[in-house]
Design an enzyme around this catalytic site. Structure first.
Site, mmCIF file in Angstrom:
data_model
loop_
_atom_site.group_PDB
_atom_site.id
_atom_site.type_symbol
_atom_site.label_atom_id
_atom_site.label_comp_id
_atom_site.label_asym_id
_atom_site.label_seq_id
_atom_site.Cartn_x
_atom_site.Cartn_y
_atom_site.Cartn_z
ATOM 1 N N ASP A 13 -0.897 -5.931 10.801
ATOM 2 C CA ASP A 13 -1.165 -5.264 12.090
ATOM 3 C C ASP A 13 -0.433 -5.918 13.258
ATOM 4 O OD1 ASP A 13 -3.035 -3.642 10.702
ATOM 5 O OD2 ASP A 13 -4.508 -5.253 10.884
ATOM 6 N N LYS A 16 4.423 -3.778 13.477
ATOM 7 C CA LYS A 16 5.707 -3.531 12.794
ATOM 8 C C LYS A 16 6.182 -2.107 13.032
ATOM 9 C CE LYS A 16 3.922 -4.856 8.754
ATOM 10 N NZ LYS A 16 2.709 -5.561 9.158
ATOM 11 N N GLY A 40 -0.909 0.876 7.106
ATOM 12 C CA GLY A 40 -0.926 2.113 7.894
ATOM 13 C C GLY A 40 -0.460 1.927 9.309
ATOM 14 N N HIS A 41 0.312 2.876 9.793
ATOM 15 C CA HIS A 41 0.585 2.916 11.215
ATOM 16 C C HIS A 41 0.811 4.357 11.658
ATOM 17 C CE1 HIS A 41 4.709 2.220 9.612
ATOM 18 N NE2 HIS A 41 5.040 3.114 10.524
ATOM 19 N N GLN A 219 1.620 -5.222 5.395
ATOM 20 C CA GLN A 219 0.703 -6.359 5.608
ATOM 21 C C GLN A 219 1.463 -7.515 6.282
ATOM 22 O OE1 GLN A 219 0.500 -4.921 2.148
ATOM 23 N NE2 GLN A 219 -0.908 -3.516 3.112
HETATM 24 P P1 IMP Z 1 -6.765 -5.143 0.070
HETATM 25 O O1 IMP Z 1 -5.300 -5.196 0.335
HETATM 26 O O2 IMP Z 1 -7.383 -3.800 0.329
HETATM 27 O O3 IMP Z 1 -7.122 -5.695 -1.279
HETATM 28 O O4 IMP Z 1 -7.485 -6.128 1.121
HETATM 29 C C1 IMP Z 1 -7.315 -7.546 1.081
HETATM 30 C C2 IMP Z 1 -7.250 -8.122 2.485
HETATM 31 O O5 IMP Z 1 -6.035 -7.710 3.114
HETATM 32 C C3 IMP Z 1 -8.366 -7.652 3.404
HETATM 33 O O6 IMP Z 1 -8.684 -8.711 4.305
HETATM 34 C C4 IMP Z 1 -7.738 -6.524 4.182
HETATM 35 O O7 IMP Z 1 -8.362 -6.312 5.430
HETATM 36 C C5 IMP Z 1 -6.320 -7.051 4.343
HETATM 37 N N1 IMP Z 1 -5.307 -6.005 4.529
HETATM 38 C C6 IMP Z 1 -4.776 -5.194 3.580
HETATM 39 N N2 IMP Z 1 -3.876 -4.365 4.116
HETATM 40 C C7 IMP Z 1 -3.809 -4.662 5.417
HETATM 41 C C8 IMP Z 1 -3.009 -4.167 6.503
HETATM 42 O O8 IMP Z 1 -2.169 -3.285 6.369
HETATM 43 N N3 IMP Z 1 -3.237 -4.754 7.718
HETATM 44 C C9 IMP Z 1 -4.126 -5.766 7.889
HETATM 45 N N4 IMP Z 1 -4.863 -6.262 6.908
HETATM 46 C C10 IMP Z 1 -4.717 -5.718 5.688
#
Ligand code: IMP
Length: 415
Positions: A13, A16, A40-41, A219
């Protein structure tokens, strides 16, 4: 020609989207290399809002080809839904036949396991990312190319359900029957068959033909499976190295790497966040920066710029230049803090140790400023903001070449 890469330097977040969207306008090929629809954006073009999760940002440039690489875990259901926003994608979007399938049972496993973990939960997005990568690594996953033969894939998945039946039962997960599964997979095949191909060959060809290639990270570095705050991370390689394995290119094919960082710091989900501010300043940043997740709507945890973590990320990714986002969110604060070191096991350190649990931040204070919003030239920024940026540059070990002063595409300083 080499491919340029954009990666997040914090916990995701970082903003990007604004930079990738800008660069995608002049790219011939835009590629995603990892993650799934946990990312996501939102992009606004001519007043219309587009929510991107799996589709690369080049989809909004009619001349660009978009590639979803083999390192991605792809939920056909969510991908097909995302595609409804776009009118013509023919010949502009391709998915690697080696990308792994993320199917509804992966999301069910993700949610069930999170629930069982109680206060040890990771705080995942609940999309099934971990279980899909888990199946890939333990060699029981299925790849997008297999969708082209739904009957065989159905049989193979039914066999997987049979083997793991006790686990599904223990997690109280209801699975589809064979006919339902076949119908579901057949519908995915019909919707996606023209997009599935060997994208590695496509990227090689683009490199050979000196095309302008942009690789879009998802991420952030601190969520990387190896180098982030394990186990509170996502399940993919989010750093620049992941672009090589996730697309099938060599490190020699990577050109410029732009690292994205916010002028402060946020994280969603659980896990250590040394520079988190649980007081008024954190709340100020959350409200002013609209820090609520685009994928899950969760409020983001907010805090100060962590220069130690950023330096770690600069080194891991080989960052050539930092884009510093959302500087204007700091407007109006009297004092701005930066984490310049950690106290870890009774010692002062200036690197990221194997765990950030129980680490205490060491702060340096900076004087705030009243207005940077909308400024487009470095020289016109308030003196205090310039001092802050120059200090972050020094502490992070990379040039801050781009500074964003509002969500508007034009409110960007290029130094
Ligand atoms: P997962 O990717 O759904 O398994 O989540 C694992 C961790 O990564 C959690 O803390 C999520 O909130 C974080 N996370 C996954 N994708 C994103 C993203 O695009 N932005 C911010 N945090 C993310």
């Amino acid at each position: 020609m080499k491919a340029d890469l954009v990666v997040g330097l914090q916990w995701g977040d970082e903003g990007k989207g604004k930079i990738v969207d800008h660069l995608a306008q002049r790219a011939d090929v835009v590629c995603r290399f990892g993650g799934g629809h946990n990312a996501g954006h939102t992009i606004v073009v001519d007043g219309k809002k587009y929510a991107l999760h799996l589709v690369p940002s080049g989809i909004l440039n009619k001349k660009a080809i978009n590639i979803v690489g083999n390192g991605v875990v792809l939920s056909p259901k969510d991908f097909i839904k995302e595609l409804e926003q776009f009118e013509d994608i023919k010949g502009r979007l391709y998915i690697s036949d080696k990308a792994h399938l993320l199917l509804p049972y992966h999301a069910q496993i993700d949610k069930a396991k999170e629930k069982l973990k109680g206060d040890k939960a990771i705080g995942t997005t609940g999309k099934g990312i971990g279980p899909a990568y888990g199946d890939k690594i333990t060699r029981v996953g299925h790849r997008v190319g297999e969708l082209l033969n739904p009957k065989k894939l159905t049989n193979d998945i039914m066999e997987y359900f049979r083997i793991y039946k006790p686990i599904f039962e223990a997690l109280q997960i209801e699975l589809p029957n064979k006919d339902e599964l076949l119908d579901e997979l057949t519908s995915y095949k019909e919707a996606l068959k023209d997009l599935i191909t060997d994208t590695t060959l496509m990227v090689w060809e683009a490199l050979d033909n000196s095309k302008n290639i942009l690789i879009e990270g998802a991420q952030g570095t601190m969520l990387d499976i190896d180098h982030g705050t394990y186990p509170y991370v996502t399940s993919s390689t989010t750093i620049s190295a992941g672009a090589c394995s996730g697309l099938g290119i060599s490190p020699k094919n990577i050109g410029k790497t732009i690292g994205i960082a916010k002028a402060y710091c946020t994280r969603v989900g659980n896990g250590p966040f040394p520079s988190e501010d649980l007081g008024e300043a954190g709340e100020y940043l959350r409200q002013k920066g609209h820090e609520f997740g685009t994928t899950t709507g969760r409020p983001r945890r907010c805090g100060w710029f962590d220069a130690v973590a950023t330096r770690h990320a600069v080194r891991l990714n080989g960052v050539d230049e930092i884009a510093l986002m959302k500087l204007d969110v700091l407007d109006g604060l009297d004092e701005i803090k930066v984490c310049v070191g950690y106290e870890f096991e009774g010692k002062k350190i200036n690197y990221v140790p194997y765990t950030l649990e129980n680490v205490k931040p060491i702060y340096k204070s900076f004087k705030g400023w009243s207005k940077s919003k909308g400024i487009r030239e470095f020289e016109k920024l308030p003196l205090e903001a310039k001092d802050y940026i120059l200090a972050l540059e020094e502490l992070s070990g990379a040039k801050i070449g781009i500074i964003s002063t509002s969500p508007d595409r034009e409110d960007t300083i290029i130094r």
